[in-house]
Write a protein that holds these residues in place. Sequence first.
Motif, PDB file in Angstrom:
ATOM      1  N   GLU A  45       0.824  -1.208   0.000  1.00 53.00           N
ATOM      2  CA  GLU A  45       0.000   0.000   0.000  1.00 53.00           C
ATOM      3  C   GLU A  45       0.861   1.262   0.000  1.00 53.00           C
ATOM      4  OE1 GLU A  45      -3.203  -0.075  -0.508  1.00 53.00           O
ATOM      5  OE2 GLU A  45      -3.111  -2.260  -0.547  1.00 53.00           O
ATOM      6  N   ALA A  46       1.978   1.234   0.716  1.00 53.68           N
ATOM      7  CA  ALA A  46       2.901   2.369   0.676  1.00 53.68           C
ATOM      8  C   ALA A  46       3.458   2.533  -0.729  1.00 53.68           C
ATOM      9  CB  ALA A  46       4.031   2.164   1.683  1.00 53.68           C
ATOM     10  N   LYS A  47       3.780   1.410  -1.365  1.00 53.68           N
ATOM     11  CA  LYS A  47       4.291   1.430  -2.747  1.00 53.68           C
ATOM     12  C   LYS A  47       3.262   2.078  -3.686  1.00 53.68           C
ATOM     13  CE  LYS A  47       5.700  -1.867  -6.378  1.00 53.68           C
ATOM     14  NZ  LYS A  47       4.602  -1.760  -7.336  1.00 53.68           N
ATOM     15  N   LYS A  48       1.997   1.686  -3.544  1.00 56.72           N
ATOM     16  CA  LYS A  48       0.948   2.242  -4.407  1.00 56.72           C
ATOM     17  C   LYS A  48       0.816   3.747  -4.226  1.00 56.72           C
ATOM     18  CE  LYS A  48      -1.978  -1.881  -4.683  1.00 56.72           C
ATOM     19  NZ  LYS A  48      -3.269  -2.490  -4.264  1.00 56.72           N
ATOM     20  N   LEU A  49       0.922   4.211  -2.967  1.00 55.87           N
ATOM     21  CA  LEU A  49       0.776   5.639  -2.706  1.00 55.87           C
ATOM     22  C   LEU A  49       1.940   6.430  -3.304  1.00 55.87           C
ATOM     23  CD1 LEU A  49      -0.817   7.930  -1.496  1.00 55.87           C
ATOM     24  CD2 LEU A  49       0.174   7.399   0.742  1.00 55.87           C
ATOM     25  N   VAL A  50       3.172   5.925  -3.162  1.00 51.86           N
ATOM     26  CA  VAL A  50       4.324   6.590  -3.777  1.00 51.86           C
ATOM     27  C   VAL A  50       4.157   6.628  -5.291  1.00 51.86           C
ATOM     28  CG1 VAL A  50       6.802   6.416  -4.235  1.00 51.86           C
ATOM     29  CG2 VAL A  50       5.950   6.071  -1.914  1.00 51.86           C
ATOM     30  N   GLU A  51       3.753   5.511  -5.887  1.00 49.31           N
ATOM     31  CA  GLU A  51       3.586   5.448  -7.346  1.00 49.31           C
ATOM     32  C   GLU A  51       2.471   6.375  -7.818  1.00 49.31           C
ATOM     33  OE1 GLU A  51       5.134   0.889  -8.212  1.00 49.31           O
ATOM     34  OE2 GLU A  51       2.983   1.254  -7.944  1.00 49.31           O
ATOM     35  N   THR A  52       1.408   6.477  -7.031  1.00 50.02           N
ATOM     36  CA  THR A  52       0.296   7.368  -7.394  1.00 50.02           C
ATOM     37  C   THR A  52       0.746   8.825  -7.407  1.00 50.02           C
ATOM     38  OG1 THR A  52      -1.367   5.847  -6.501  1.00 50.02           O
ATOM     39  CG2 THR A  52      -2.005   8.158  -6.726  1.00 50.02           C
ATOM     40  N   ILE A  53       1.470   9.218  -6.359  1.00 47.47           N
ATOM     41  CA  ILE A  53       1.937  10.609  -6.289  1.00 47.47           C
ATOM     42  C   ILE A  53       2.955  10.898  -7.388  1.00 47.47           C
ATOM     43  CG2 ILE A  53       3.165  12.309  -4.875  1.00 47.47           C
ATOM     44  CD1 ILE A  53       2.008  10.864  -2.397  1.00 47.47           C
ATOM     45  N   SER A  54       3.904   9.987  -7.594  1.00 48.22           N
ATOM     46  CA  SER A  54       4.973  10.241  -8.575  1.00 48.22           C
ATOM     47  C   SER A  54       4.468  10.200 -10.005  1.00 48.22           C
ATOM     48  CB  SER A  54       6.121   9.246  -8.387  1.00 48.22           C
ATOM     49  OG  SER A  54       5.690   7.928  -8.651  1.00 48.22           O
ATOM     50  N   SER A  55       3.316   9.562 -10.252  1.00 46.53           N
ATOM     51  CA  SER A  55       2.801   9.472 -11.622  1.00 46.53           C
ATOM     52  C   SER A  55       1.752  10.522 -11.941  1.00 46.53           C
ATOM     53  CB  SER A  55       2.207   8.073 -11.860  1.00 46.53           C
ATOM     54  OG  SER A  55       1.082   7.850 -11.027  1.00 46.53           O
ATOM     55  N   ASP A  56       1.422  11.401 -10.955  1.00 46.82           N
ATOM     56  CA  ASP A  56       0.457  12.446 -11.287  1.00 46.82           C
ATOM     57  C   ASP A  56       1.111  13.438 -12.251  1.00 46.82           C
ATOM     58  OD1 ASP A  56       1.816  14.559  -9.894  1.00 46.82           O
ATOM     59  OD2 ASP A  56       0.794  14.070  -8.036  1.00 46.82           O
ATOM     60  N   PRO A  57       0.314  14.178 -13.012  1.00 46.54           N
ATOM     61  CA  PRO A  57       0.882  15.053 -14.048  1.00 46.54           C
ATOM     62  C   PRO A  57       1.919  16.045 -13.533  1.00 46.54           C
ATOM     63  CG  PRO A  57      -1.499  14.878 -14.310  1.00 46.54           C
ATOM     64  CD  PRO A  57      -1.158  14.188 -13.022  1.00 46.54           C
ATOM     65  N   GLU A  58       1.704  16.574 -12.338  1.00 48.10           N
ATOM     66  CA  GLU A  58       2.627  17.567 -11.783  1.00 48.10           C
ATOM     67  C   GLU A  58       4.003  16.953 -11.533  1.00 48.10           C
ATOM     68  OE1 GLU A  58       2.743  20.850  -8.157  1.00 48.10           O
ATOM     69  OE2 GLU A  58       1.322  19.203  -8.096  1.00 48.10           O
ATOM     70  N   HIS A  59       4.046  15.756 -10.958  1.00 48.54           N
ATOM     71  CA  HIS A  59       5.317  15.097 -10.663  1.00 48.54           C
ATOM     72  C   HIS A  59       5.951  14.491 -11.915  1.00 48.54           C
ATOM     73  CE1 HIS A  59       3.955  15.418  -6.484  1.00 48.54           C
ATOM     74  NE2 HIS A  59       5.203  15.183  -6.129  1.00 48.54           N
ATOM     75  N   ARG A  60       5.121  13.914 -12.776  1.00 52.42           N
ATOM     76  CA  ARG A  60       5.647  13.218 -13.954  1.00 52.42           C
ATOM     77  C   ARG A  60       6.430  14.157 -14.859  1.00 52.42           C
ATOM     78  NH1 ARG A  60       1.110  10.892 -15.418  1.00 52.42           N
ATOM     79  NH2 ARG A  60       0.584  12.395 -17.037  1.00 52.42           N
ATOM     80  N   GLY A  61       6.023  15.398 -14.917  1.00 47.51           N
ATOM     81  CA  GLY A  61       6.702  16.350 -15.781  1.00 47.51           C
ATOM     82  C   GLY A  61       7.803  17.141 -15.113  1.00 47.51           C
ATOM     83  N   ASN A  62       8.078  16.842 -13.843  1.00 51.10           N
ATOM     84  CA  ASN A  62       9.073  17.621 -13.115  1.00 51.10           C
ATOM     85  C   ASN A  62       9.908  16.697 -12.228  1.00 51.10           C
ATOM     86  OD1 ASN A  62      10.572  19.437 -11.666  1.00 51.10           O
ATOM     87  ND2 ASN A  62       8.830  20.624 -10.895  1.00 51.10           N
ATOM     88  N   PRO A  63      11.039  16.214 -12.732  1.00 48.19           N
ATOM     89  CA  PRO A  63      11.859  15.269 -11.958  1.00 48.19           C
ATOM     90  C   PRO A  63      12.502  15.876 -10.715  1.00 48.19           C
ATOM     91  CG  PRO A  63      12.981  15.917 -13.983  1.00 48.19           C
ATOM     92  CD  PRO A  63      11.584  16.475 -14.067  1.00 48.19           C
ATOM     93  N   GLU A  64      12.444  17.193 -10.574  1.00 43.47           N
ATOM     94  CA  GLU A  64      12.988  17.828  -9.373  1.00 43.47           C
ATOM     95  C   GLU A  64      11.944  17.962  -8.261  1.00 43.47           C
ATOM     96  OE1 GLU A  64      14.827  21.491 -10.368  1.00 43.47           O
ATOM     97  OE2 GLU A  64      16.298  20.584 -11.708  1.00 43.47           O
ATOM     98  N   LEU A  65      10.690  17.616  -8.554  1.00 43.38           N
ATOM     99  CA  LEU A  65       9.623  17.722  -7.554  1.00 43.38           C
ATOM    100  C   LEU A  65       9.609  16.470  -6.683  1.00 43.38           C
ATOM    101  CD1 LEU A  65       7.311  19.548  -6.628  1.00 43.38           C
ATOM    102  CD2 LEU A  65       5.809  18.325  -8.205  1.00 43.38           C
ATOM    103  N   TRP A  66       9.659  16.678  -5.366  1.00 44.90           N
ATOM    104  CA  TRP A  66       9.750  15.568  -4.431  1.00 44.90           C
ATOM    105  C   TRP A  66       8.393  14.907  -4.206  1.00 44.90           C
ATOM    106  CZ3 TRP A  66      14.029  14.062  -1.190  1.00 44.90           C
ATOM    107  CH2 TRP A  66      15.209  14.753  -1.473  1.00 44.90           C
ATOM    108  N   VAL A  67       8.421  13.592  -4.001  1.00 48.09           N
ATOM    109  CA  VAL A  67       7.278  12.860  -3.458  1.00 48.09           C
ATOM    110  C   VAL A  67       7.437  12.938  -1.933  1.00 48.09           C
ATOM    111  CG1 VAL A  67       6.161  10.617  -3.201  1.00 48.09           C
ATOM    112  CG2 VAL A  67       7.117  11.301  -5.426  1.00 48.09           C
ATOM    113  N   ALA A  68       6.566  13.667  -1.268  1.00 46.63           N
ATOM    114  CA  ALA A  68       6.718  13.925   0.164  1.00 46.63           C
ATOM    115  C   ALA A  68       5.545  13.327   0.938  1.00 46.63           C
ATOM    116  CB  ALA A  68       6.805  15.426   0.424  1.00 46.63           C
ATOM    117  N   GLY A  69       5.868  12.680   2.048  1.00 44.85           N
ATOM    118  CA  GLY A  69       4.821  12.062   2.853  1.00 44.85           C
ATOM    119  C   GLY A  69       5.194  12.050   4.326  1.00 44.85           C
ATOM    120  N   TYR A  70       4.276  11.577   5.138  1.00 49.44           N
ATOM    121  CA  TYR A  70       4.509  11.510   6.586  1.00 49.44           C
ATOM    122  C   TYR A  70       3.718  10.340   7.159  1.00 49.44           C
ATOM    123  CZ  TYR A  70      -0.214  12.988   7.674  1.00 49.44           C
ATOM    124  OH  TYR A  70      -1.576  13.025   7.784  1.00 49.44           O
ATOM    125  N   GLY A  71       4.080   9.953   8.369  1.00 52.59           N
ATOM    126  CA  GLY A  71       3.250   9.024   9.123  1.00 52.59           C
ATOM    127  C   GLY A  71       3.601   7.557   9.004  1.00 52.59           C
TER     128      GLY A  71
END
Length: 199
Positions: free
Chosen positions: A136-162
Amino acid sequence: MCDSCDPGLHFLAKALTEDLDLSEIDAPPEPQVSSEEPLQTTIFFNGPIITMEYDAFSPVEAMAIQGSTILAVGTLPHVQSEAVTGALMHDLRGKCILPGFVEPHLHLILSALAERFLGNFSPPSLGNDGIGRLEEAKKLVETISSDPEHRGNPELWVAGYGYDPSRVENHPDLVRDYLDAWSPNNPVFIINQSGHLAY
C-alpha cells in the motif's frame, strides 16, 4: 506516536490548517478586557478537584475562580467565604477537574503542516484491518509520482509523513531500494510517524 494520539493529532491538524492562508500570518490581537465589567466568579464543587500540591494528587472539595484566576481551593465553606457574594455555583456531579497539562513533545506544527501538504502514509490509511502493508505504501508513492505535476518535473519531491514500520506487516523500513524502484524519476522524502526520522 501511539494509536491513541494519532487520530487526535490528525483532527487538530485539519482544524488548524483548514482554509489557512499561510501568506498572511499575523500575531493575534491582544484580548480586550473591559475594566467596567467585573469578571464572573464561579465556584466548582461536588467532584474531585486535583491540585497536585506537594507533587501529589491532593484533591480538594471546591475551587473558586474569577476569570482565569484561581481565588481559593479547599472545603466548600472555605471557598464560599473567599468568593464574592453571588458567585455562580457549578455542580460537577462527580466529574473531575485536572490542572492544565504542558505537553512539549506534541509536534503540533509539524503535524499540522504534514496533514495539509504531505501524503498520509499512516498505517490505518494503508489497510482496512488496521495493519499496514508495504504494497500500500508502494501504491501511494507510485500514485503521487505518476500524477501530471510530478511526472513532468523530476525535481519535484514525493513527500509524505506518518509511516510507522512497527504497525506494518513484517515491519519493513522504507529503504532506498524500495523508494528508488517505486519512484525512479522523483526523489522521495517520507517522515516517520515519530517525527524524529525520515526515509
